[in-house]
Write an enzyme that holds these catalytic residues in place. Structure first.
Site, PDB file in Angstrom:
ATOM      1  N   CYS A  70       0.874  -1.185   0.000  1.00 24.42           N
ATOM      2  CA  CYS A  70       0.000   0.000   0.000  1.00 24.42           C
ATOM      3  C   CYS A  70       0.904   1.225   0.000  1.00 24.42           C
ATOM      4  CB  CYS A  70      -0.929   0.002   1.199  1.00 24.42           C
ATOM      5  SG  CYS A  70      -1.959  -1.472   1.364  1.00 24.42           S
ATOM      6  N   ALA A  71       1.629   1.435  -1.089  1.00 20.33           N
ATOM      7  CA  ALA A  71       2.739   2.387  -1.109  1.00 20.33           C
ATOM      8  C   ALA A  71       2.304   3.840  -1.048  1.00 20.33           C
ATOM      9  CB  ALA A  71       3.585   2.145  -2.361  1.00 20.33           C
ATOM     10  N   GLY A 109       4.714   6.872  -1.548  1.00 22.94           N
ATOM     11  CA  GLY A 109       6.036   6.290  -1.702  1.00 22.94           C
ATOM     12  C   GLY A 109       7.063   6.645  -0.645  1.00 22.94           C
ATOM     13  N   GLY A 110       6.654   7.230   0.463  1.00 21.40           N
ATOM     14  CA  GLY A 110       7.621   7.598   1.489  1.00 21.40           C
ATOM     15  C   GLY A 110       8.359   6.419   2.089  1.00 21.40           C
ATOM     16  N   LYS A 111       7.618   5.391   2.473  1.00 25.59           N
ATOM     17  CA  LYS A 111       8.263   4.199   3.052  1.00 25.59           C
ATOM     18  C   LYS A 111       8.975   3.400   1.971  1.00 25.59           C
ATOM     19  CE  LYS A 111       4.866   3.968   6.762  1.00 25.59           C
ATOM     20  NZ  LYS A 111       3.974   5.011   6.196  1.00 25.59           N
ATOM     21  N   ASP A 137      -0.151   0.040  -5.338  1.00 25.79           N
ATOM     22  CA  ASP A 137      -1.269   0.789  -4.773  1.00 25.79           C
ATOM     23  C   ASP A 137      -2.428   0.752  -5.769  1.00 25.79           C
ATOM     24  OD1 ASP A 137      -1.267   2.891  -2.212  1.00 25.79           O
ATOM     25  OD2 ASP A 137      -2.879   3.245  -3.655  1.00 25.79           O
ATOM     26  N   ASP A 167       1.141  -1.232   4.805  1.00 27.01           N
ATOM     27  CA  ASP A 167       0.800  -0.013   5.544  1.00 27.01           C
ATOM     28  C   ASP A 167      -0.666   0.265   5.225  1.00 27.01           C
ATOM     29  OD1 ASP A 167       0.784   2.331   6.936  1.00 27.01           O
ATOM     30  OD2 ASP A 167       1.889   3.476   5.432  1.00 27.01           O
ATOM     31  N   CYS A 199      -1.680   3.861  10.824  1.00 30.41           N
ATOM     32  CA  CYS A 199      -1.488   5.128  11.534  1.00 30.41           C
ATOM     33  C   CYS A 199      -2.691   5.389  12.443  1.00 30.41           C
ATOM     34  CB  CYS A 199      -1.243   6.281  10.578  1.00 30.41           C
ATOM     35  SG  CYS A 199      -2.555   6.585   9.382  1.00 30.41           S
TER      36      CYS A 199
END
Length: 334
Positions: free
Chosen positions: A176-177, A180-182, A200, A247, A300
């Site tokens: 679940c990009a 794209g931070g992670k 995604d 995520d 989160c």
């Protein structure tokens, strides 16, 4: 956070080591993310120390209780809930956070480059390569940012990437990009050696993320739009990845400090629907993991129904997986 190990060691469940990191003093980040990490093992080997489901009934009623508790929290109390790390004086507001990019240079390079432009930083308490701005300002126009030495990212997200612990040469899927931070943080761990697939269902977000990857000088990332969590691509790549990160989309209640109105926009029915989706996504992503690989689940949110509830429901249906405390992984890294 919890981890599943391949064999030979007793395991135990914890209530989210990553969430604890956020809630303890010194863990500033908007995302209170209790992740779970699993090592995939051969089914015939059985499980050692299988977790005993204790929250199987979490759902609509439990989510309603949690939401009622959150709705009584004032905005001033939220930083205490999240766990603010050494806040700067009120005149400056909360300081920003950034992730140093492995591929372009170590902390010394990033610190020096920022210092030359009058931007002072300090190390984060938990994220190994994280730097925290001593005062609120924008770094997107700084040379260090433009050159890909640093990337803006919450400490919580950096810790999730650390749990993935991707090594050079591995095959990794960020299921679940999003933006794209992670993905970027994971690819940097691999020093441009190996492959990271950013997946995604929102193709436009994936497309926009490619600029972040380019700026960081990372060339080991591919993007893969999905029609759903059960896309045909997933079936074609069953059991081919060393690491898979989920995520998951969630209620976002770990970001209350940043979005205090969330406590009024979410309701118990919405949370219950999200847990169904999270379970479906996690089950689909698990099929990508090869024997001996790892699966990381993160959100989160701080709602137990979306974290422990999802993890325990998954484990109850997957005897080939077992749970190990995530704190053991962080312990090895330091």
């Amino acid at each position: 956070g919890v981890v599943i190990r391949q064999q030979g060691e007793v395991v135990e469940a914890e209530a989210g080591a990553h969430a604890t990191a956020h809630q303890a003093p010194g863990a500033e980040a908007a995302g209170c993310l209790p992740p779970a990490r699993w090592h995939h093992r051969h089914r015939q080997q059985g499980c050692i120390g299988r977790i005993k489901p204790q929250a199987a009934g979490l759902g609509l009623a439990a989510a309603g209780i949690e939401l009622q508790q959150l709705q009584g929290i004032t905005a001033d109390e939220v930083p205490g809930l999240i766990g603010a790390r050494h806040p700067v004086p009120a005149a400056h507001g909360a300081a920003g956070q950034q992730k140093q990019n492995h591929g372009e240079g170590r902390a010394g390079l990033a610190i020096a480059a920022l210092h030359r432009q009058g931007i002072e930083t300090e190390p984060m308490r938990y994220a190994r390569d994280g730097l925290r701005l001593k005062r609120r300002l924008s770094i997107v126009t700084s040379q260090a940012f433009q050159d890909g030495l640093v990337e803006i990212q919450d400490e919580g997200s950096q810790l999730v990437a650390a749990l993935v612990d991707a090594q050079p040469g591995m095959q990794v899927a960020d299921y679940c990009a999003g933006a794209g931070g992670k993905t970027l943080a994971i690819a940097a761990q691999m020093a441009n050696n190996g492959r990271v697939i950013a997946c995604d269902v929102l193709a436009n977000r994936l497309k926009r993320s490619t600029e972040r990857f380019r700026r960081a000088g990372l060339h080991n990332i591919q993007t893969q739009p999905l029609a759903s969590e059960n896309d045909k691509w997933v079936k074609r790549h069953k059991g081919t990845f060393d690491r898979v990160l989920v995520d998951a989309p969630c209620s976002g209640f770990g970001t209350l400090r940043r979005n205090p109105d969330l406590k009024w926009r979410q309701n118990a029915q919405g949370v219950a629907e999200l847990t169904v989706k999270q379970r479906s996504i996690l089950a689909a992503a698990a099929t990508l993991v090869k024997p001996g690989g790892r699966l990381v689940y993160a959100t989160c949110t701080i709602l137990e129904a979306e974290n422990r509830g999802v993890v325990e429901a998954f484990l109850a249906r997957h005897a080939e997986m077992e749970l190990v405390p995530a704190k053991e992984i962080f312990g090895k890294e330091r």
